[in-house]
Design an enzyme around this catalytic site. Structure first.
Site, mmCIF file in Angstrom:
data_model
loop_
_atom_site.group_PDB
_atom_site.id
_atom_site.type_symbol
_atom_site.label_atom_id
_atom_site.label_comp_id
_atom_site.label_asym_id
_atom_site.label_seq_id
_atom_site.Cartn_x
_atom_site.Cartn_y
_atom_site.Cartn_z
ATOM 1 N N HIS A 306 7.083 4.720 -1.944
ATOM 2 C CA HIS A 306 7.130 5.045 -3.369
ATOM 3 C C HIS A 306 8.476 4.624 -3.927
ATOM 4 O O HIS A 306 9.486 4.746 -3.232
ATOM 5 C CB HIS A 306 6.925 6.558 -3.588
ATOM 6 N N ASP A 363 -1.874 8.746 -3.046
ATOM 7 C CA ASP A 363 -3.107 7.971 -2.852
ATOM 8 C C ASP A 363 -3.577 7.922 -1.406
ATOM 9 O O ASP A 363 -4.666 7.440 -1.131
ATOM 10 C CB ASP A 363 -2.903 6.535 -3.355
HETATM 11 N N1 CMC Z 1 4.013 -0.946 4.002
HETATM 12 C C1 CMC Z 1 4.961 -1.670 4.643
HETATM 13 N N2 CMC Z 1 6.193 -1.885 4.172
HETATM 14 C C2 CMC Z 1 6.514 -1.318 2.994
HETATM 15 C C3 CMC Z 1 5.585 -0.547 2.277
HETATM 16 C C4 CMC Z 1 4.307 -0.365 2.822
HETATM 17 N N3 CMC Z 1 3.394 0.373 2.167
HETATM 18 N N4 CMC Z 1 6.169 -0.116 1.141
HETATM 19 C C5 CMC Z 1 7.408 -0.596 1.134
HETATM 20 N N5 CMC Z 1 7.641 -1.338 2.260
HETATM 21 C C6 CMC Z 1 8.886 -1.980 2.660
HETATM 22 C C7 CMC Z 1 9.136 -3.232 1.827
HETATM 23 O O1 CMC Z 1 8.577 -4.368 2.446
HETATM 24 C C8 CMC Z 1 10.646 -3.245 1.797
HETATM 25 O O2 CMC Z 1 11.107 -3.726 3.051
HETATM 26 P P1 CMC Z 1 12.478 -4.582 3.163
HETATM 27 O O3 CMC Z 1 13.560 -3.652 2.701
HETATM 28 O O4 CMC Z 1 12.572 -4.945 4.598
HETATM 29 O O5 CMC Z 1 12.308 -5.759 2.263
HETATM 30 C C9 CMC Z 1 11.041 -1.780 1.710
HETATM 31 O O6 CMC Z 1 9.954 -1.086 2.325
HETATM 32 C C10 CMC Z 1 11.251 -1.274 0.292
HETATM 33 O O7 CMC Z 1 10.031 -1.471 -0.428
HETATM 34 P P2 CMC Z 1 9.921 -2.075 -1.879
HETATM 35 O O8 CMC Z 1 8.686 -2.919 -1.948
HETATM 36 O O9 CMC Z 1 11.195 -2.705 -2.283
HETATM 37 O O10 CMC Z 1 9.713 -0.755 -2.699
HETATM 38 P P3 CMC Z 1 9.269 -0.637 -4.191
HETATM 39 O O11 CMC Z 1 9.922 0.561 -4.723
HETATM 40 O O12 CMC Z 1 9.509 -1.920 -4.929
HETATM 41 O O13 CMC Z 1 7.689 -0.441 -4.107
HETATM 42 C C11 CMC Z 1 5.597 0.594 -3.709
HETATM 43 C C12 CMC Z 1 7.065 0.806 -4.076
HETATM 44 C C13 CMC Z 1 4.849 1.917 -3.901
HETATM 45 C C14 CMC Z 1 4.985 -0.436 -4.672
HETATM 46 C C15 CMC Z 1 5.491 0.104 -2.239
HETATM 47 O O14 CMC Z 1 5.997 1.089 -1.380
HETATM 48 C C16 CMC Z 1 4.064 -0.248 -1.851
HETATM 49 O O15 CMC Z 1 3.650 -1.385 -2.075
HETATM 50 N N6 CMC Z 1 3.279 0.733 -1.284
HETATM 51 C C17 CMC Z 1 1.869 0.508 -1.015
HETATM 52 C C18 CMC Z 1 1.072 0.642 -2.297
HETATM 53 C C19 CMC Z 1 0.912 2.080 -2.725
HETATM 54 O O16 CMC Z 1 0.607 2.963 -1.935
HETATM 55 N N7 CMC Z 1 1.061 2.341 -4.060
HETATM 56 C C20 CMC Z 1 0.851 3.668 -4.624
HETATM 57 C C21 CMC Z 1 2.106 4.273 -5.166
HETATM 58 S S1 CMC Z 1 1.887 6.036 -5.529
HETATM 59 C C22 CMC Z 1 0.752 6.100 -6.836
HETATM 60 C C23 CMC Z 1 1.345 5.678 -8.131
HETATM 61 O O17 CMC Z 1 2.017 6.489 -8.759
HETATM 62 O O18 CMC Z 1 1.131 4.529 -8.506
#
Ligand code: CMC
Length: 429
Positions: A306, A363
């Site tokens: 998140h 989720d």
């Molecule tokens: N699986 C594997 N790696 C992950 C995941 C995941 N679900 N989420 C984040 N990472 C890794 C990402 O690759 C990055 O790694 P590195 O630092 O080595 O590059 C690190 O963790 C930080 O992640 P980020 O993508 O920079 O984080 P963000 O804040 O931009 O994205 C997120 C947040 C929710 C979009 C992401 O965690 C994700 O894609 N999760 C899966 C989708 C999901 O469950 N979304 C629902 C969110 S809750 C409901 C809502 O309110 O929308």
């Protein structure tokens, strides 16, 4: 308190703004006019775009409060409409106010018959989110008295808030029925909001439908847990569209579009599809965790991570308990739930997820509950829409009532070609 920013030989004092929970922000309103600089903040991780009184979220400590009330208390003690009233009007309603609010919302549950023609025009297999985006904006054509598109009177606006709250569950139920070729069920205003929603979805003329009280309670809780989440992607979109003075329906339709993506509201569908995929491929959790960690593999653990929660998502804790209760009621062993539990445990023990502070979000377990109730996977995000609607409305109203609100218009750092000599088409190779 001021902060000082120095750039070359220029220096500028920037005011520090403090919120009621002691969160601090540096006000950069004069930055460009004084220094020529703008800020660059991909994904807006460090950018506050509004002062808001609706929701307080502390991701480090796993705190979520609406208008000062803890989400745990609201989920345990309130109805969805009670929390909707709270976020939109600012205070918990008295019994009389809530009755009046519920009556007004339910009065608007019926949809103009011509909206059915809009549904009819779409292919049978259309995703419910596409139907919702389209039909929500279509409501503006049916329910706006203004001659100028988007310029609703104050009375119109108030009625449109009730209309949207009343009609959106009907649109969601229509989306469900359309795909199955089943007749639409009319709203029954003798029922409460959740009971009526469930009967519109599952009622068919050949069989009397009685909703399971446990399911009603679970939906009520799930809707409450989704009500608001401060300036997430869809809520920011609603505010941004509304900042141009676009009408409420158009703004909400934009929010629905933003929510549909798999990184946001679409994640609940994606989680279930992921669990099904892992199960069908033999349940090798370790292999999928390795894939999620592999930067050359597009596979992610959906329902994990998140932007703001870096400890735990308080909503996810409640949803997990709820999931356990619902599945226990069904008495059958649910292999996908067992798989989800095991996946969560293995991921939480893995240093990749620990170092990045990746935890299950709301989720991760919600889809399992919806599925157990009989919803198809593609309906999950539409249920999120029903829950999030009051939050979107509250933010839209707050933004429009703020005398300091301006049209949203971020800047950019241009990285394209510098000026080029134009070549007429005949001379181009
Ligand atoms: N699986 C594997 N790696 C992950 C995941 C995941 N679900 N989420 C984040 N990472 C890794 C990402 O690759 C990055 O790694 P590195 O630092 O080595 O590059 C690190 O963790 C930080 O992640 P980020 O993508 O920079 O984080 P963000 O804040 O931009 O994205 C997120 C947040 C929710 C979009 C992401 O965690 C994700 O894609 N999760 C899966 C989708 C999901 O469950 N979304 C629902 C969110 S809750 C409901 C809502 O309110 O929308």
């Amino acid at each position: 308190m001021n902060g000082k920013l120095t750039f070359g030989d220029k220096s500028i004092d920037l005011p520090i703004i403090e919120g009621t929970e002691k969160e601090k922000a540096i006000d950069i309103g004069k930055l460009r006019s004084t220094t020529g600089l703008i800020t660059l903040d991909s994904g807006y991780s460090n950018t506050g775009s509004a002062k808001s009184k609706i929701t307080y979220l502390n991701g480090e400590e796993g705190i979520l409060r609406h208008r000062g009330y803890r989400i745990e208390d609201l989920a345990l003690n309130c109805t969805f409409l009670e929390v909707a009233y709270l976020v939109i009007f600012g205070d918990l309603p008295s019994k009389e106010k809530l009755d009046n609010f519920s009556e007004r919302v339910m009065r608007h549950a019926l949809i103009d018959e011509r909206i059915k023609d809009v549904f009819k025009a779409f292919p049978l297999a259309t995703h419910p989110m596409a139907l919702l985006e389209a039909t929500t904006v279509a409501l503006s054509a049916f329910y706006s008295s203004s001659e100028v598109y988007g310029k609703d009177t104050k009375d119109d606006l108030e009625r449109n808030i009730f209309r949207l709250l009343g009609k959106l569950p009907s649109l969601v139920a229509y989306s469900y029925k359309k795909k199955r070729g089943l007749p639409y069920a009319y709203p029954n205003t003798d029922l409460n909001y959740v009971e009526n929603f469930l009967q519109m979805v599952f009622n068919v003329p050949t069989r009397k439908y009685n909703s399971n009280p446990l399911f009603r309670e679970a939906i009520e809780k799930l809707l409450i847990l989704h009500v608001d989440h401060e300036l997430n992607c869809s809520t920011s979109t609603v505010r941004m569209i509304g900042s141009s003075e676009a009408n409420l329906y158009s703004s909400i339709s934009g929010g629905i579009s933003a929510l549909s993506g798999a990184l946001h509201g679409g994640a609940n569908q994606a989680v279930l599809e992921m669990l099904e995929q892992i199960y069908q491929q033999g349940g090798n959790i370790k292999m999928f965790i390795e894939r999620a960690k592999d930067k050359n593999d597009s596979f992610k653990l959906m329902g994990f991570g998140h932007r703001v929660y870096k400890n735990f998502d308080p909503r996810a804790v409640i949803v997990k308990d709820l999931c356990r209760t619902i599945l226990k009621e069904q008495a059958e062993n649910n292999p996908l739930f067992d798989l989800a539990l095991e996946l969560e445990e293995q991921a939480l023990q893995d240093s990749y997820f620990q170092e990045r502070k990746l935890y299950p979000n709301i989720d991760f377990y919600s889809g399992l509950i919806y599925k157990a109730m009989g919803f198809s996977n593609d309906m999950f995000t539409a249920l999120f829409v029903v829950g999030r609607l009051p939050g979107w409305i509250a933010h839209w109203v707050e933004m429009r009532n703020d005398p300091h609100s301006r049209i949203d218009r971020p800047r950019q750092v241009y990285t394209g070609a510098t000026e080029r000599k134009f070549t007429p088409i005949k001379e181009r190779s």
